[in-house]
Design a protein around this motif. Structure first.
Motif, mmCIF file in Angstrom:
data_model
loop_
_atom_site.group_PDB
_atom_site.id
_atom_site.type_symbol
_atom_site.label_atom_id
_atom_site.label_comp_id
_atom_site.label_asym_id
_atom_site.label_seq_id
_atom_site.Cartn_x
_atom_site.Cartn_y
_atom_site.Cartn_z
ATOM 1 N N LYS A 79 -71.704 -10.122 49.452
ATOM 2 C CA LYS A 79 -71.193 -11.212 48.619
ATOM 3 C C LYS A 79 -72.338 -12.085 48.144
ATOM 4 O O LYS A 79 -73.268 -12.388 48.909
ATOM 5 N N VAL A 84 -73.686 -15.607 47.360
ATOM 6 C CA VAL A 84 -73.363 -16.975 47.770
ATOM 7 C C VAL A 84 -74.422 -17.918 47.220
ATOM 8 O O VAL A 84 -75.551 -17.517 46.937
ATOM 9 N N ASN A 141 -75.237 -12.994 50.875
ATOM 10 C CA ASN A 141 -74.778 -13.673 52.074
ATOM 11 C C ASN A 141 -75.586 -13.189 53.287
ATOM 12 O O ASN A 141 -75.707 -11.979 53.513
ATOM 13 N N ASP A 153 -74.176 -10.511 55.414
ATOM 14 C CA ASP A 153 -74.118 -9.208 54.750
ATOM 15 C C ASP A 153 -75.487 -8.540 54.714
ATOM 16 O O ASP A 153 -75.581 -7.310 54.697
ATOM 17 N N SER A 200 -69.713 -4.951 45.842
ATOM 18 C CA SER A 200 -69.521 -6.388 45.712
ATOM 19 C C SER A 200 -68.513 -6.682 44.609
ATOM 20 O O SER A 200 -68.277 -5.845 43.721
ATOM 21 N N CYS A 219 -69.285 -4.973 57.041
ATOM 22 C CA CYS A 219 -69.266 -6.278 56.382
ATOM 23 C C CYS A 219 -69.963 -7.291 57.285
ATOM 24 O O CYS A 219 -70.038 -7.102 58.504
ATOM 25 N N ALA A 232 -68.748 -15.242 55.424
ATOM 26 C CA ALA A 232 -69.620 -15.709 54.345
ATOM 27 C C ALA A 232 -69.963 -17.168 54.595
ATOM 28 O O ALA A 232 -69.111 -17.940 55.052
ATOM 29 N N ASP A 286 -70.324 -19.490 52.582
ATOM 30 C CA ASP A 286 -69.637 -20.434 51.703
ATOM 31 C C ASP A 286 -68.141 -20.491 51.958
ATOM 32 O O ASP A 286 -67.418 -21.221 51.280
ATOM 33 N N LYS A 315 -74.777 -12.543 62.379
ATOM 34 C CA LYS A 315 -75.997 -12.708 61.575
ATOM 35 C C LYS A 315 -77.260 -12.332 62.334
ATOM 36 O O LYS A 315 -78.233 -11.858 61.743
#
Length: 265
Positions: free
Chosen positions: A8, A10, A35, A38, A65, A121, A125, A127, A185
């Motif tokens: 994604k 961001v 992101n 990701d 995406s 994934c 995210a 955001d 992450k």
């Protein structure tokens, strides 16, 4: 082996602009990045590709995406780092999607690419922080989901083993493929692109599909397909200053209580 990594775009800044009509983030692409969660998902996919490729197996990694046309730039950056190709779902009909509509659109993109062995994934995210996309895609694909992977132990083409986070700590789990995996992450750090990778990314195939091309139902996409919508968005007001409370301890406590009650908390 076919691996699809959902990424994604961001905002790369804290200065996020909101559309006053739809109450959604304005995504102009000028300062967008992949992101961070990701990016970790991509690195794990590339590690599987390296490991299985060294064993003589053909592994293909596709980045997927949904976003504005400028998102193709980010997909090519993923290819420069080791992915093989990309697919971008780009259509105004996709705009304003909540997690359910987004997951539906991405599942249509996955179906367009064929049946993958593994979909990876980011856990969430930065955001949105919903952490819903991966599990929702798994539900739409009727595939097992291993969420919040902290460390991938093995993926041999038939199953995967990983340490995942839970409310009670971490646990080692195994799931058959095909499956969906979401990653934390700090599970890995994305490698830098090579010069050869950058050159290859310029000519690599990145397919762009609209709603019709993805075989998606317009009524299940974008704002039209979103059962949840943002009613109001605002920037919290910041205030500075304070009040000096004097007197004995009992008097100070009473004054403090009055101040707290006056806040309407």
């Amino acid at each position: 082996m076919r691996i699809i990594v959902c990424v994604k775009a961001v905002p790369s800044t804290t200065e996020v602009k909101m559309d006053p009509v739809t109450n959604t983030i304005v995504r102009d692409g000028a300062q967008s990045v992949v992101n961070p969660f990701d990016s970790t998902a991509l690195e794990l996919a590339l590690r599987i590709k390296d490991e299985r490729g060294a064993a003589g197996e053909d592994v293909r990694v596709t980045v997927l995406s949904m976003g504005i046309p400028d998102t193709e730039r980010l997909l090519r950056d993923c290819i420069a780092r080791g992915a093989d190709d990309g697919l971008l779902l780009s259509d105004r009909a996709f705009a304003g999607a909540d997690t359910l509509a987004t997951s539906y659109a991405l599942s249509c993109g996955i179906s367009h690419l064929g049946e993958p062995d593994l979909v990876i994934c980011g856990k969430m995210a930065v955001d949105g922080d919903t952490a819903q996309i991966g599990p929702e895609i798994a539900g739409l694909l009727d595939a097992p989901c291993v969420a919040d992977v902290r460390r991938l132990v093995a993926c041999d083409g038939t199953s995967l083993r990983a340490w995942r986070g839970t409310d009670a700590g971490v646990e080692l789990v195994e799931a058959p493929l095909p499956a969906v995996m979401t990653v934390a992450k700090d599970a890995a750090q994305l490698r830098m692109p090579s010069i050869c990778g950058v050159r290859a990314s310029l000519a690599a195939p990145v397919e762009v599909l609209d709603v019709a091309g993805a075989g998606a139902d317009p009524e299940r996409c974008g704002l039209a397909g979103s059962p949840t919508q943002v009613v109001r968005s605002f920037v919290p007001e910041r205030a500075s200053g304070g009040a000096w409370i004097e007197g004995a301890a009992a008097q100070q406590a009473e004054q403090l209580l009055q101040i707290v009650e006056g806040m309407g908390l």
